[in-house]
Write an enzyme that holds these catalytic residues in place. Structure first.
Site, PDB file in Angstrom:
ATOM      1  N   ASP A   7      -2.733  12.353  -2.875  1.00  0.00           N
ATOM      2  CA  ASP A   7      -2.908  13.757  -3.390  1.00  0.00           C
ATOM      3  C   ASP A   7      -2.937  13.624  -4.779  1.00  0.00           C
ATOM      4  O   ASP A   7      -1.930  13.242  -5.400  1.00  0.00           O
ATOM      5  CB  ASP A   7      -1.601  14.494  -2.898  1.00  0.00           C
ATOM      6  CG  ASP A   7      -1.986  15.939  -3.013  1.00  0.00           C
ATOM      7  OD1 ASP A   7      -2.514  16.408  -4.081  1.00  0.00           O
ATOM      8  OD2 ASP A   7      -1.342  16.854  -2.212  1.00  0.00           O
ATOM      9  N   ASP A  18       5.286   4.486   3.520  1.00  0.00           N
ATOM     10  CA  ASP A  18       5.073   5.832   3.910  1.00  0.00           C
ATOM     11  C   ASP A  18       6.253   6.499   4.309  1.00  0.00           C
ATOM     12  O   ASP A  18       7.232   5.727   4.896  1.00  0.00           O
ATOM     13  CB  ASP A  18       3.671   6.222   4.459  1.00  0.00           C
ATOM     14  CG  ASP A  18       3.308   7.312   4.384  1.00  0.00           C
ATOM     15  OD1 ASP A  18       2.069   7.642   3.919  1.00  0.00           O
ATOM     16  OD2 ASP A  18       3.979   8.579   4.541  1.00  0.00           O
ATOM     17  N   LYS A  33      -2.098  20.670  -9.912  1.00  0.00           N
ATOM     18  CA  LYS A  33      -1.302  21.756 -10.658  1.00  0.00           C
ATOM     19  C   LYS A  33      -0.382  21.060 -11.516  1.00  0.00           C
ATOM     20  O   LYS A  33       0.302  20.001 -11.237  1.00  0.00           O
ATOM     21  CB  LYS A  33      -0.706  22.443  -9.581  1.00  0.00           C
ATOM     22  CG  LYS A  33      -1.609  23.581  -8.994  1.00  0.00           C
ATOM     23  CD  LYS A  33      -0.700  24.344  -8.103  1.00  0.00           C
ATOM     24  CE  LYS A  33      -1.877  25.370  -7.150  1.00  0.00           C
ATOM     25  NZ  LYS A  33      -1.188  26.283  -6.193  1.00  0.00           N
ATOM     26  N   GLU A  79       0.815  -1.350   0.118  1.00  0.00           N
ATOM     27  CA  GLU A  79       0.104   0.062   0.204  1.00  0.00           C
ATOM     28  C   GLU A  79       0.864   1.153  -0.162  1.00  0.00           C
ATOM     29  O   GLU A  79       1.476   1.347   0.918  1.00  0.00           O
ATOM     30  CB  GLU A  79      -0.928   0.164   1.196  1.00  0.00           C
ATOM     31  CG  GLU A  79      -1.766   1.186   1.243  1.00  0.00           C
ATOM     32  CD  GLU A  79      -2.700   1.646   2.423  1.00  0.00           C
ATOM     33  OE1 GLU A  79      -3.492   2.376   2.531  1.00  0.00           O
ATOM     34  OE2 GLU A  79      -2.434   0.756   3.469  1.00  0.00           O
ATOM     35  N   ASP A 136     -11.070   9.623  -4.607  1.00  0.00           N
ATOM     36  CA  ASP A 136     -12.181  10.704  -4.681  1.00  0.00           C
ATOM     37  C   ASP A 136     -12.077  11.531  -5.989  1.00  0.00           C
ATOM     38  O   ASP A 136     -12.997  12.327  -6.218  1.00  0.00           O
ATOM     39  CB  ASP A 136     -12.449  11.307  -3.413  1.00  0.00           C
ATOM     40  CG  ASP A 136     -11.364  12.565  -3.117  1.00  0.00           C
ATOM     41  OD1 ASP A 136     -10.128  12.327  -3.080  1.00  0.00           O
ATOM     42  OD2 ASP A 136     -11.729  13.710  -3.187  1.00  0.00           O
TER      43      ASP A 136
END
Length: 223
Positions: free
Chosen positions: A123, A74, A127, A49, A159
């Site tokens: 994220d 992470d 941009k 993950e 999402d």
């Protein structure tokens, strides 16, 4: 807050299932590269993950599927601590966390060592100047291809309609296989026992409260 973070960092150091190598150690010779099955003590498939945050998916999948090994990746140790603590408390032998940058994945895992990769609510980096940071841009897909088995699966749950569409477009441009693509998982594949519905991250909860649809793509990185 700083004191809490320091305490969590210290506790992470005590967990066998939390690997926190220095960057130079990763680049030069990470101890477990090519040996993750030895780390877990079995020959079960390895599932990652990426950008796991608190590790909700890593922990839930480890609980749900004891015949696979799950590693959350992470860079933020204070977030990893939550999932690492839950793995410790539940005595899960098939869950672990690796604290490193996703850009270094190919130094952490050997060719064909990984069976599946999950990317959950990253994220979207909307941009244009941030395109190199999108976790499904072509450079990242090449990195995943170096470690993922030929028939290995990628999963993107987000999402962000922008990231969903961007990823779908990149896959088509690169002639990479798209196995499943849904603009709203609740409308198309609702199943409370399916991992896509049974696990909801902190961010997913926030997005759902705002009425955002949750999208999903399952794809491959080998043409």
């Amino acid at each position: 807050m700083a004191r809490k973070k320091l305490a969590r960092f210290k506790e992470n150091e005590s967990f066998r299932h939390v690997i926190e190598p220095a960057r130079e150690d990763v680049v030069q010779n990470l101890e477990w590269r090519g040996k993750w099955n030895e780390f877990f003590g079995n020959d079960n498939p390895i599932v990652l993950e990426l950008g796991c945050g608190k590790g909700e998916y890593t922990v839930a999948m480890a609980k749900n599927d004891p015949d696979k090994n799950f590693i959350g990746v992470d860079i933020k140790g204070s977030r990893i601590w939550y999932g690492a603590t839950e793995i410790q408390e539940n005595n899960l032998k098939n869950g672990a966390f690796l604290r490193t940058q996703i850009e270094l994945l190919e130094y952490c895992f050997a060719e064909n060592e990984v069976s599946e990769i999950w990317i959950t609510f990253p994220d979207p980096q909307i941009k244009y100047k941030r395109v190199k940071h999108r976790l499904t841009n072509p450079d990242f897909l090449k990195r995943y291809a170096k470690i993922l088995k030929q028939d290995g699966l990628m999963h993107l749950k987000t999402d962000s309609e922008f990231l969903h569409g961007y990823t779908h477009g990149i896959l088509q441009a690169l002639s990479l296989p798209v196995h499943r693509a849904f603009h709203d998982i609740d409308l198309q594949i609702y199943d409370k026992n399916n991992i896509l519905h049974s696990v909801r991250t902190h961010y997913e909860g926030l997005f759902r409260e705002k009425g955002k649809a949750i999208t999903y793509i399952q794809f491959g990185v080998h043409g």
